[in-house]
Design a protein around this motif. Structure first.
Motif, PDB file in Angstrom:
ATOM      1  N   TYR A   1      15.396 -44.964  58.203  1.00  0.00           N
ATOM      2  CA  TYR A   1      16.863 -45.508  58.317  1.00  0.00           C
ATOM      3  C   TYR A   1      17.442 -45.424  56.720  1.00  0.00           C
ATOM      4  O   TYR A   1      16.729 -45.920  55.724  1.00  0.00           O
ATOM      5  CB  TYR A   1      16.843 -46.990  58.676  1.00  0.00           C
ATOM      6  N   SER A   2      18.603 -44.951  56.704  1.00  0.00           N
ATOM      7  CA  SER A   2      19.214 -44.763  55.439  1.00  0.00           C
ATOM      8  C   SER A   2      20.649 -44.570  55.758  1.00  0.00           C
ATOM      9  O   SER A   2      21.099 -44.402  56.966  1.00  0.00           O
ATOM     10  CB  SER A   2      18.719 -43.508  54.755  1.00  0.00           C
ATOM     11  N   THR A   3      21.478 -44.818  54.656  1.00  0.00           N
ATOM     12  CA  THR A   3      22.826 -44.599  54.615  1.00  0.00           C
ATOM     13  C   THR A   3      23.130 -43.247  54.819  1.00  0.00           C
ATOM     14  O   THR A   3      22.270 -42.385  54.119  1.00  0.00           O
ATOM     15  CB  THR A   3      23.552 -45.338  53.538  1.00  0.00           C
ATOM     16  N   SER A   4      24.414 -42.759  55.088  1.00  0.00           N
ATOM     17  CA  SER A   4      24.646 -41.432  55.147  1.00  0.00           C
ATOM     18  C   SER A   4      24.522 -40.706  53.677  1.00  0.00           C
ATOM     19  O   SER A   4      23.941 -39.309  53.782  1.00  0.00           O
ATOM     20  CB  SER A   4      26.168 -41.175  55.607  1.00  0.00           C
ATOM     21  N   PRO A   5      25.186 -41.375  52.637  1.00  0.00           N
ATOM     22  CA  PRO A   5      24.887 -40.450  51.400  1.00  0.00           C
ATOM     23  C   PRO A   5      23.544 -40.089  50.940  1.00  0.00           C
ATOM     24  O   PRO A   5      22.949 -39.280  50.607  1.00  0.00           O
ATOM     25  CB  PRO A   5      25.691 -41.391  50.359  1.00  0.00           C
ATOM     26  N   THR A   6      22.384 -41.281  51.021  1.00  0.00           N
ATOM     27  CA  THR A   6      21.167 -41.248  50.842  1.00  0.00           C
ATOM     28  C   THR A   6      20.650 -40.118  51.820  1.00  0.00           C
ATOM     29  O   THR A   6      19.708 -39.271  51.381  1.00  0.00           O
ATOM     30  CB  THR A   6      20.434 -42.478  51.174  1.00  0.00           C
ATOM     31  N   TYR A   7      20.733 -40.184  52.986  1.00  0.00           N
ATOM     32  CA  TYR A   7      20.403 -38.979  53.987  1.00  0.00           C
ATOM     33  C   TYR A   7      20.796 -37.719  53.507  1.00  0.00           C
ATOM     34  O   TYR A   7      20.146 -36.524  53.384  1.00  0.00           O
ATOM     35  CB  TYR A   7      20.783 -39.228  55.514  1.00  0.00           C
ATOM     36  N   ASP A   8      22.049 -37.464  53.278  1.00  0.00           N
ATOM     37  CA  ASP A   8      22.550 -36.198  52.809  1.00  0.00           C
ATOM     38  C   ASP A   8      21.690 -35.465  51.721  1.00  0.00           C
ATOM     39  O   ASP A   8      21.362 -34.427  51.575  1.00  0.00           O
ATOM     40  CB  ASP A   8      23.810 -36.162  52.304  1.00  0.00           C
ATOM     41  N   THR A   9      21.455 -36.494  50.560  1.00  0.00           N
ATOM     42  CA  THR A   9      20.687 -35.808  49.602  1.00  0.00           C
ATOM     43  C   THR A   9      19.389 -35.689  49.828  1.00  0.00           C
ATOM     44  O   THR A   9      18.542 -34.804  49.436  1.00  0.00           O
ATOM     45  CB  THR A   9      20.527 -37.179  48.267  1.00  0.00           C
ATOM     46  N   LEU A  10      18.812 -36.476  50.716  1.00  0.00           N
ATOM     47  CA  LEU A  10      17.331 -36.107  51.212  1.00  0.00           C
ATOM     48  C   LEU A  10      17.043 -35.014  51.690  1.00  0.00           C
ATOM     49  O   LEU A  10      16.276 -33.913  51.445  1.00  0.00           O
ATOM     50  CB  LEU A  10      16.767 -37.243  52.263  1.00  0.00           C
ATOM     51  N   LYS A  11      18.112 -34.659  52.695  1.00  0.00           N
ATOM     52  CA  LYS A  11      18.166 -33.361  53.400  1.00  0.00           C
ATOM     53  C   LYS A  11      18.403 -32.186  52.477  1.00  0.00           C
ATOM     54  O   LYS A  11      17.584 -31.213  52.904  1.00  0.00           O
ATOM     55  CB  LYS A  11      19.345 -33.399  54.630  1.00  0.00           C
ATOM     56  N   THR A  12      19.070 -32.211  51.553  1.00  0.00           N
ATOM     57  CA  THR A  12      19.382 -30.904  50.814  1.00  0.00           C
ATOM     58  C   THR A  12      18.651 -30.888  49.456  1.00  0.00           C
ATOM     59  O   THR A  12      18.499 -29.740  48.818  1.00  0.00           O
ATOM     60  CB  THR A  12      20.905 -31.202  50.124  1.00  0.00           C
ATOM     61  N   HIS A  13      17.804 -31.814  49.250  1.00  0.00           N
ATOM     62  CA  HIS A  13      16.812 -31.659  48.143  1.00  0.00           C
ATOM     63  C   HIS A  13      15.226 -32.091  48.520  1.00  0.00           C
ATOM     64  O   HIS A  13      14.701 -31.035  48.546  1.00  0.00           O
ATOM     65  CB  HIS A  13      17.258 -32.757  47.083  1.00  0.00           C
ATOM     66  N   LEU A  14      14.871 -33.140  48.884  1.00  0.00           N
ATOM     67  CA  LEU A  14      13.432 -33.634  49.220  1.00  0.00           C
ATOM     68  C   LEU A  14      12.969 -32.885  50.362  1.00  0.00           C
ATOM     69  O   LEU A  14      11.845 -32.402  50.554  1.00  0.00           O
ATOM     70  CB  LEU A  14      13.240 -34.879  48.957  1.00  0.00           C
ATOM     71  N   LEU A  15      13.805 -32.744  51.364  1.00  0.00           N
ATOM     72  CA  LEU A  15      13.397 -32.289  52.724  1.00  0.00           C
ATOM     73  C   LEU A  15      14.031 -31.079  53.080  1.00  0.00           C
ATOM     74  O   LEU A  15      14.621 -31.106  54.085  1.00  0.00           O
ATOM     75  CB  LEU A  15      13.362 -33.220  53.605  1.00  0.00           C
ATOM     76  N   ASP A  16      14.397 -30.264  51.814  1.00  0.00           N
ATOM     77  CA  ASP A  16      15.133 -28.941  52.261  1.00  0.00           C
ATOM     78  C   ASP A  16      14.206 -27.857  52.882  1.00  0.00           C
ATOM     79  O   ASP A  16      14.622 -26.714  53.029  1.00  0.00           O
ATOM     80  CB  ASP A  16      15.726 -28.611  50.951  1.00  0.00           C
ATOM     81  N   GLY A  17      12.799 -28.103  52.917  1.00  0.00           N
ATOM     82  CA  GLY A  17      11.902 -27.063  53.554  1.00  0.00           C
ATOM     83  C   GLY A  17      11.495 -26.257  52.363  1.00  0.00           C
ATOM     84  O   GLY A  17      10.667 -25.117  52.671  1.00  0.00           O
ATOM     85  N   LYS A  18      11.865 -26.189  51.074  1.00  0.00           N
ATOM     86  CA  LYS A  18      11.467 -25.501  49.896  1.00  0.00           C
ATOM     87  C   LYS A  18      10.542 -26.004  49.318  1.00  0.00           C
ATOM     88  O   LYS A  18       9.344 -25.514  48.894  1.00  0.00           O
ATOM     89  CB  LYS A  18      12.642 -25.020  49.148  1.00  0.00           C
ATOM     90  N   LEU A  19      10.746 -27.306  49.040  1.00  0.00           N
ATOM     91  CA  LEU A  19       9.637 -28.202  48.137  1.00  0.00           C
ATOM     92  C   LEU A  19       8.445 -28.251  49.015  1.00  0.00           C
ATOM     93  O   LEU A  19       7.308 -28.136  48.475  1.00  0.00           O
ATOM     94  CB  LEU A  19      10.194 -29.534  47.634  1.00  0.00           C
ATOM     95  N   TYR A  20       8.731 -28.443  50.199  1.00  0.00           N
ATOM     96  CA  TYR A  20       7.666 -28.747  51.265  1.00  0.00           C
ATOM     97  C   TYR A  20       7.962 -28.597  52.502  1.00  0.00           C
ATOM     98  O   TYR A  20       9.171 -28.238  53.033  1.00  0.00           O
ATOM     99  CB  TYR A  20       7.187 -30.397  51.085  1.00  0.00           C
ATOM    100  N   PRO A  21       7.269 -28.569  53.672  1.00  0.00           N
ATOM    101  CA  PRO A  21       7.916 -28.176  54.899  1.00  0.00           C
ATOM    102  C   PRO A  21       8.777 -29.570  55.262  1.00  0.00           C
ATOM    103  O   PRO A  21       8.716 -30.551  54.934  1.00  0.00           O
ATOM    104  CB  PRO A  21       6.518 -28.605  55.780  1.00  0.00           C
ATOM    105  N   ASN A  22       9.773 -28.887  56.287  1.00  0.00           N
ATOM    106  CA  ASN A  22      10.904 -29.710  56.553  1.00  0.00           C
ATOM    107  C   ASN A  22      10.402 -30.429  57.733  1.00  0.00           C
ATOM    108  O   ASN A  22      10.791 -30.118  58.834  1.00  0.00           O
ATOM    109  CB  ASN A  22      12.039 -28.803  56.861  1.00  0.00           C
ATOM    110  N   PHE A  23      10.263 -31.789  57.517  1.00  0.00           N
ATOM    111  CA  PHE A  23       9.732 -32.523  58.578  1.00  0.00           C
ATOM    112  C   PHE A  23      10.777 -33.350  59.279  1.00  0.00           C
ATOM    113  O   PHE A  23      10.331 -34.053  60.223  1.00  0.00           O
ATOM    114  CB  PHE A  23       8.626 -33.708  58.113  1.00  0.00           C
ATOM    115  N   LEU A  24      12.156 -32.846  58.917  1.00  0.00           N
ATOM    116  CA  LEU A  24      13.004 -33.406  59.760  1.00  0.00           C
ATOM    117  C   LEU A  24      13.301 -32.472  61.148  1.00  0.00           C
ATOM    118  O   LEU A  24      13.696 -32.797  62.031  1.00  0.00           O
ATOM    119  CB  LEU A  24      14.459 -33.288  59.007  1.00  0.00           C
TER     120      LEU A  24
END
Ligand SMILES: [Zn+2]
Ligand SMILES: [Zn+2]
Length: 256
Positions: free
Chosen positions: A79-102
């Protein structure tokens, strides 16, 4: 309600972990010291991770816990607010650092995200959750969590001064709030959206004025190298406000 402090600091080492709280073994707030403090079985029991904001020390263990759950066929709700999710999606969970578990596995992704709106109560399991905006250098919220038997905590996450409006929305029995630095760093704290003991004193005095009481107070997110100073300065604050303020630590158990 049982609250375990998994991480109580803003720097990580063998003995200090990034801020992270575990509630009744099923809810966690922030994911700084999450997978590194829980067994695989305990990780599988989690129902939800609530995120306060996007900073690394609060989201660090998301890829790690996602990999563990992915390999065991389990999933996790974030659960997160929209800005936090946007950053997660484009940085930590972008599929480059690690698999995109989203998005993986395709048929049933490991991470399920729910966007929450500050000020609107939601239910997770039988808990009532309210996200309340706080003042920080990135968009940030604190969480009020009310258990099925009516026990209430409020965790601010990272916040600077200026919580007057926030206090209007919350009525916790236990307040878990950050104090990052000692009083000599007040300018830094104000600029970066953090608290010192004397800034906390002002916020607590405002709380008392508005609400007519002070909750039990536990501090987290301390800078380890300033902790002794913070402890001494907090004792003076507690005396002045005629209350008890405790410094959190890794493994601390709180019961309401
Ligand atoms: Zn932060
Ligand atoms: Zn932080």
């Amino acid at each position: 309600m049982n609250i375990k402090v998994l991480g109580a600091h803003n720097c990580e080492s063998q003995n200090t972990k990034y801020t992270c709280l575990l509630i009744d073994n099923i809810l966690t707030i922030d994911a700084g010291g999450l997978s590194s403090n829980l067994s695989f079985l305990a990780q599988q029991k989690l129902e939800a991770i609530l995120l306060t904001h996007q900073h690394y020390d609060h989201i660090k263990d998301i890829p790690a816990i996602a990999m563990n759950l992915y390999l065991s066929g389990a999933t996790i709700n974030i659960y997160s607010t929209s800005p936090t999710y946007d950053t997660l999606k484009t940085h930590l969970l972008d599929g480059k650092l690690y698999p995109n578990f989203l998005e993986r596995p395709q048929e049933n992704p490991t991470i399920k995200v729910t966007i929450i709106e500050p000020g609107k109560n939601i239910q997770i399991e039988d808990y009532s959750i309210l996200a309340v905006p706080v003042t920080h250098s990135a968009p940030a919220v604190g969480y009020q969590v009310t258990s099925p038997d009516g026990k209430t905590i409020f965790y601010t996450g990272d916040t600077g001064p200026g919580l007057t409006e926030c206090w209007e929305y919350v009525s916790p029995q236990l307040l878990i709030i950050e104090v990052t630095a000692s009083n000599s760093y007040e300018e830094f704290a104000k600029e970066s959206g953090h608290l010192t003991p004397s800034l906390l004193k002002h916020e607590l005095a405002t709380f008392q004025k508005i609400k007519g009481y002070l909750p039990q107070v536990v501090l987290v997110h301390m800078s380890p190298n300033l902790e002794e100073e913070i402890k001494t300065e907090i004792e003076a604050v507690a005396r002045a406000l005629n209350t008890t303020i405790t410094l959190g630590y890794e493994g601390m158990q709180l019961r309401l």
